[in-house]
Design an enzyme around this catalytic site. Sequence first.
Site, mmCIF file in Angstrom:
data_model
loop_
_atom_site.group_PDB
_atom_site.id
_atom_site.type_symbol
_atom_site.label_atom_id
_atom_site.label_comp_id
_atom_site.label_asym_id
_atom_site.label_seq_id
_atom_site.Cartn_x
_atom_site.Cartn_y
_atom_site.Cartn_z
ATOM 1 N N ASN A 1 -10.223 -0.390 -0.219
ATOM 2 C CA ASN A 1 -8.324 -0.204 -0.231
ATOM 3 C C ASN A 1 -7.731 -0.601 -1.845
ATOM 4 O O ASN A 1 -7.841 -2.212 -1.458
ATOM 5 C CB ASN A 1 -7.934 -0.739 0.620
ATOM 6 C CG ASN A 1 -6.111 -1.258 1.496
ATOM 7 O OD1 ASN A 1 -5.426 -0.411 0.080
ATOM 8 N ND2 ASN A 1 -6.108 -0.765 1.835
ATOM 9 N N HIS B 1 -3.835 7.206 2.294
ATOM 10 C CA HIS B 1 -3.613 5.926 2.135
ATOM 11 C C HIS B 1 -5.250 5.688 2.455
ATOM 12 O O HIS B 1 -5.179 5.720 4.003
ATOM 13 C CB HIS B 1 -2.680 4.695 2.261
ATOM 14 C CG HIS B 1 -3.281 3.451 1.904
ATOM 15 N ND1 HIS B 1 -2.738 3.320 0.625
ATOM 16 C CD2 HIS B 1 -3.104 2.067 2.886
ATOM 17 C CE1 HIS B 1 -3.995 1.430 0.829
ATOM 18 N NE2 HIS B 1 -3.999 1.106 2.842
ATOM 19 N N CYS C 1 0.421 -1.122 -0.503
ATOM 20 C CA CYS C 1 -0.271 0.141 0.261
ATOM 21 C C CYS C 1 1.147 1.449 -0.224
ATOM 22 O O CYS C 1 -0.089 2.508 0.015
ATOM 23 C CB CYS C 1 -0.782 0.288 0.923
ATOM 24 S SG CYS C 1 -2.382 -1.297 0.708
#
Length: 312
Positions: free
Chosen positions: A269, A239, A113
């Site tokens: 996500n 994020h 990520c």
Amino acid sequence: MGSRLVGYGSYLPEKIMTNQDFERMMDTSDEWIVQRTGMRQRHFAADNETVTDMAVMAAQRALDNANLTVDDIDLVIVATTTSELDFPSVGVQVLGALGATRDQPGFDVRGACTGYIYALHCARAFFAAGMHRRIMIIGAEKMSRFLDWNDRSTAVLFGDGAGALIFEHSTSSYSGIIDTVIMGDGKCFDMLHGTSDHRISMNGPETYKKAVTLMPEAAQYIMEHAGITAENVDWIIPHQANLRIIQSGAGRLGFPLEKIIVTVDKHANTSGASGVLAMAYAFDQGIIKKGQLILYPAFGSGLTWGASLIRV
Ligand code: ACO
């Protein structure tokens, strides 16, 4: 030597999977997912749609947005951990698919990520060294390849998509990628990792605890390094892993909720694509304006974490 942002683009697959769709497939509820994560829907790529396909779409849109062609790009760096092929890189495949003729290089970074921050870090160094004139950063992920439909604790959390940003060199060090910091802690491997049979192994609560401290730490570090405070920053684009993580982190840094760009409700996500997709979304919606200062922190498997400061 610094840089400036000259184009952006994004691609989200057509198929949308809502929380209600998950309710029909497993023992979960829209209420649980929204309360714990803020997610309401996510996009899933078609079976035959690859990470490269999505990256190419985002890249072409970024080129169109910048009024450039692929031969104007000197280097492509792709943040991804879900590409179908071990080799070649998605970066070089994107250049090939777009018809590049100048033998330009492309490569991938695997920072989970935090991948797009790792990619920005590389780009900043290349610009500082005067090595490349224009660099395209792409974040592209097909997280749905890794979903275990029998594991409700991870299946609902992820989505697919790609985003691209084009930077070109500039004599100003106050525009484009102003600063970056990247960090990692391989000792926390067990907390969150992919498995050899393509699943996600995650200790959610432990990962959560790390995320709410490490992401703000990276953001704080980069603000101090630049000699600024939250008041000087126009937008924070964290994020997009979980709305609670985003709000808690921004709160620790003293950012009001109105300054946070949130896409986790729409995209879930998307790992290495998350921040790039969120930046593209904010431009498309007219939220971010030219010249504004963006704080860009991220956190992910590794553990990896980091942040960037970008003037758009
Ligand atoms: N629907 C309903 N119930 C569920 C679901 C679901 N989809 N998933 C888990 N539950 C249950 C659990 O079984 C548990 O039940 P129990 O109390 O009876 O045992 C209960 O909900 C609570 O589970 P927790 O895991 O403690 O829930 P938590 O509040 O921690 O939320 C979550 C879970 C959303 C995963 C959170 O921990 C989180 O966001 N963690 C961080 C994830 C993250 O940031 N990952 C980062 C990057 S990913 C990457 O790098 C690829």
